[in-house]
Design a protein around this motif. Structure first.
Motif, mmCIF file in Angstrom:
data_model
loop_
_atom_site.group_PDB
_atom_site.id
_atom_site.type_symbol
_atom_site.label_atom_id
_atom_site.label_comp_id
_atom_site.label_asym_id
_atom_site.label_seq_id
_atom_site.Cartn_x
_atom_site.Cartn_y
_atom_site.Cartn_z
ATOM 1 N N LEU A 129 0.843 -1.194 0.000
ATOM 2 C CA LEU A 129 0.000 0.000 0.000
ATOM 3 C C LEU A 129 0.874 1.238 0.000
ATOM 4 O O LEU A 129 2.052 1.191 0.368
ATOM 5 C CB LEU A 129 -0.909 0.007 1.228
ATOM 6 C CG LEU A 129 -1.906 -1.145 1.356
ATOM 7 C CD1 LEU A 129 -2.677 -1.023 2.667
ATOM 8 C CD2 LEU A 129 -2.855 -1.168 0.173
ATOM 9 N N LYS A 130 0.299 2.344 -0.353
ATOM 10 C CA LYS A 130 1.053 3.604 -0.334
ATOM 11 C C LYS A 130 1.462 3.985 1.085
ATOM 12 O O LYS A 130 2.410 4.731 1.273
ATOM 13 C CB LYS A 130 0.236 4.700 -1.013
ATOM 14 C CG LYS A 130 0.092 4.411 -2.498
ATOM 15 C CD LYS A 130 -0.709 5.434 -3.244
ATOM 16 C CE LYS A 130 -0.738 5.013 -4.718
ATOM 17 N NZ LYS A 130 -1.552 5.841 -5.542
ATOM 18 N N SER A 131 0.787 3.400 2.082
ATOM 19 C CA SER A 131 1.160 3.622 3.486
ATOM 20 C C SER A 131 2.367 2.780 3.893
ATOM 21 O O SER A 131 2.902 2.941 4.980
ATOM 22 C CB SER A 131 -0.020 3.269 4.398
ATOM 23 O OG SER A 131 -0.282 1.863 4.342
ATOM 24 N N GLY A 132 2.781 1.855 3.005
ATOM 25 C CA GLY A 132 3.933 1.004 3.284
ATOM 26 C C GLY A 132 3.562 -0.400 3.744
ATOM 27 O O GLY A 132 4.428 -1.268 3.826
ATOM 28 N N GLU A 133 2.309 -0.640 4.036
ATOM 29 C CA GLU A 133 1.875 -1.954 4.516
ATOM 30 C C GLU A 133 1.889 -2.984 3.380
ATOM 31 O O GLU A 133 1.385 -2.732 2.289
ATOM 32 C CB GLU A 133 0.462 -1.837 5.098
ATOM 33 C CG GLU A 133 -0.097 -3.122 5.631
ATOM 34 C CD GLU A 133 -1.520 -2.952 6.155
ATOM 35 O OE1 GLU A 133 -2.048 -3.933 6.683
ATOM 36 O OE2 GLU A 133 -2.100 -1.863 6.008
ATOM 37 N N ALA A 134 2.468 -4.168 3.667
ATOM 38 C CA ALA A 134 2.475 -5.266 2.697
ATOM 39 C C ALA A 134 1.105 -5.950 2.713
ATOM 40 O O ALA A 134 0.541 -6.206 3.781
ATOM 41 C CB ALA A 134 3.567 -6.264 3.040
ATOM 42 N N VAL A 135 0.586 -6.235 1.532
ATOM 43 C CA VAL A 135 -0.730 -6.863 1.417
ATOM 44 C C VAL A 135 -0.715 -7.921 0.317
ATOM 45 O O VAL A 135 0.171 -7.941 -0.539
ATOM 46 C CB VAL A 135 -1.837 -5.827 1.102
ATOM 47 C CG1 VAL A 135 -2.035 -4.860 2.252
ATOM 48 C CG2 VAL A 135 -1.554 -5.090 -0.192
ATOM 49 N N ALA A 136 -1.707 -8.808 0.366
ATOM 50 C CA ALA A 136 -1.961 -9.759 -0.709
ATOM 51 C C ALA A 136 -3.182 -9.245 -1.465
ATOM 52 O O ALA A 136 -4.168 -8.831 -0.853
ATOM 53 C CB ALA A 136 -2.213 -11.145 -0.146
ATOM 54 N N VAL A 137 -3.113 -9.263 -2.784
ATOM 55 C CA VAL A 137 -4.198 -8.753 -3.622
ATOM 56 C C VAL A 137 -4.733 -9.902 -4.473
ATOM 57 O O VAL A 137 -3.990 -10.516 -5.234
ATOM 58 C CB VAL A 137 -3.698 -7.615 -4.535
ATOM 59 C CG1 VAL A 137 -4.826 -7.110 -5.427
ATOM 60 C CG2 VAL A 137 -3.101 -6.487 -3.712
ATOM 61 N N LYS A 138 -6.016 -10.187 -4.324
ATOM 62 C CA LYS A 138 -6.644 -11.241 -5.109
ATOM 63 C C LYS A 138 -7.299 -10.608 -6.328
ATOM 64 O O LYS A 138 -8.122 -9.708 -6.202
ATOM 65 C CB LYS A 138 -7.671 -11.980 -4.251
ATOM 66 C CG LYS A 138 -8.253 -13.183 -4.944
ATOM 67 C CD LYS A 138 -8.921 -14.180 -4.024
ATOM 68 C CE LYS A 138 -10.034 -13.632 -3.219
ATOM 69 N NZ LYS A 138 -10.847 -14.667 -2.565
ATOM 70 N N ILE A 139 -6.907 -11.080 -7.506
ATOM 71 C CA ILE A 139 -7.439 -10.558 -8.756
ATOM 72 C C ILE A 139 -8.212 -11.671 -9.452
ATOM 73 O O ILE A 139 -7.687 -12.759 -9.693
ATOM 74 C CB ILE A 139 -6.312 -10.026 -9.662
ATOM 75 C CG1 ILE A 139 -5.608 -8.861 -8.963
ATOM 76 C CG2 ILE A 139 -6.862 -9.599 -11.013
ATOM 77 C CD1 ILE A 139 -4.465 -8.270 -9.736
ATOM 78 N N GLN A 140 -9.451 -11.370 -9.765
ATOM 79 C CA GLN A 140 -10.344 -12.342 -10.380
ATOM 80 C C GLN A 140 -10.004 -12.536 -11.853
ATOM 81 O O GLN A 140 -9.668 -11.578 -12.550
ATOM 82 C CB GLN A 140 -11.778 -11.837 -10.227
ATOM 83 C CG GLN A 140 -12.836 -12.856 -10.536
ATOM 84 C CD GLN A 140 -14.200 -12.306 -10.175
ATOM 85 O OE1 GLN A 140 -14.879 -11.789 -11.046
ATOM 86 N NE2 GLN A 140 -14.570 -12.385 -8.916
ATOM 87 N N TYR A 141 -10.101 -13.795 -12.299
ATOM 88 C CA TYR A 141 -9.908 -14.059 -13.725
ATOM 89 C C TYR A 141 -10.942 -13.273 -14.517
ATOM 90 O O TYR A 141 -12.119 -13.245 -14.146
ATOM 91 C CB TYR A 141 -10.051 -15.545 -14.027
ATOM 92 C CG TYR A 141 -8.983 -16.411 -13.392
ATOM 93 C CD1 TYR A 141 -7.629 -16.170 -13.618
ATOM 94 C CD2 TYR A 141 -9.327 -17.458 -12.559
ATOM 95 C CE1 TYR A 141 -6.655 -16.962 -13.031
ATOM 96 C CE2 TYR A 141 -8.356 -18.261 -11.975
ATOM 97 C CZ TYR A 141 -7.027 -18.005 -12.212
ATOM 98 O OH TYR A 141 -6.061 -18.784 -11.640
ATOM 99 N N PRO A 142 -10.546 -12.634 -15.608
ATOM 100 C CA PRO A 142 -11.500 -11.846 -16.401
ATOM 101 C C PRO A 142 -12.668 -12.700 -16.896
ATOM 102 O O PRO A 142 -12.479 -13.816 -17.370
ATOM 103 C CB PRO A 142 -10.660 -11.354 -17.590
ATOM 104 C CG PRO A 142 -9.245 -11.439 -17.124
ATOM 105 C CD PRO A 142 -9.191 -12.590 -16.161
ATOM 106 N N GLY A 143 -13.874 -12.194 -16.729
ATOM 107 C CA GLY A 143 -15.062 -12.866 -17.241
ATOM 108 C C GLY A 143 -15.557 -14.057 -16.444
ATOM 109 O O GLY A 143 -16.513 -14.712 -16.846
#
Length: 103
Positions: free
Chosen positions: A30-44
């Motif tokens: 994040l822009k705050s510096g916190e490490a995160v995991a981001v789940k991105i859905q398969y398109p469609g």
């Protein structure tokens, strides 16, 4: 979320480090510096789930005269509901309402 992940985060790894049921998981900061995991859905995938269940119910329509039709229909409807719930990433962290039908 919408938009490109590279714009939303201070850093974003384009190579996924894990697979999710309906997408991929990426490391980001994040822009705050916190490490995160981001789940991105398969398109469609959400549209595919809806279309697949429409087709499945259409193919199974001849079974509606069998004695087990109501049970099968309820189980498939539960599965459809859970999969559609999982495609809504804004709601997904909240448990899906109601238990799966058991028989």
């Amino acid at each position: 979320m919408g938009g490109d992940p590279e714009e939303a985060f201070a850093s974003f790894e384009s190579n996924a480090f894990a697979a999710a049921s309906l997408g991929q998981v990426h490391r980001a900061r994040l822009k705050s510096g916190e490490a995160v995991a981001v789940k991105i859905q398969y398109p469609g995938i959400a549209a595919s789930v809806r279309a697949d269940f429409r087709n499945l119910f259409g193919l199974l329509l001849p079974l509606r005269v069998s004695k087990d039709w109501d049970n099968l229909k309820d189980q498939l409807e539960d599965l459809r509901r859970v999969l559609e719930w999982e495609t809504d990433y804004e709601k997904e962290p909240i448990p899906a309402p109601g238990p799966l039908v058991s028989s």
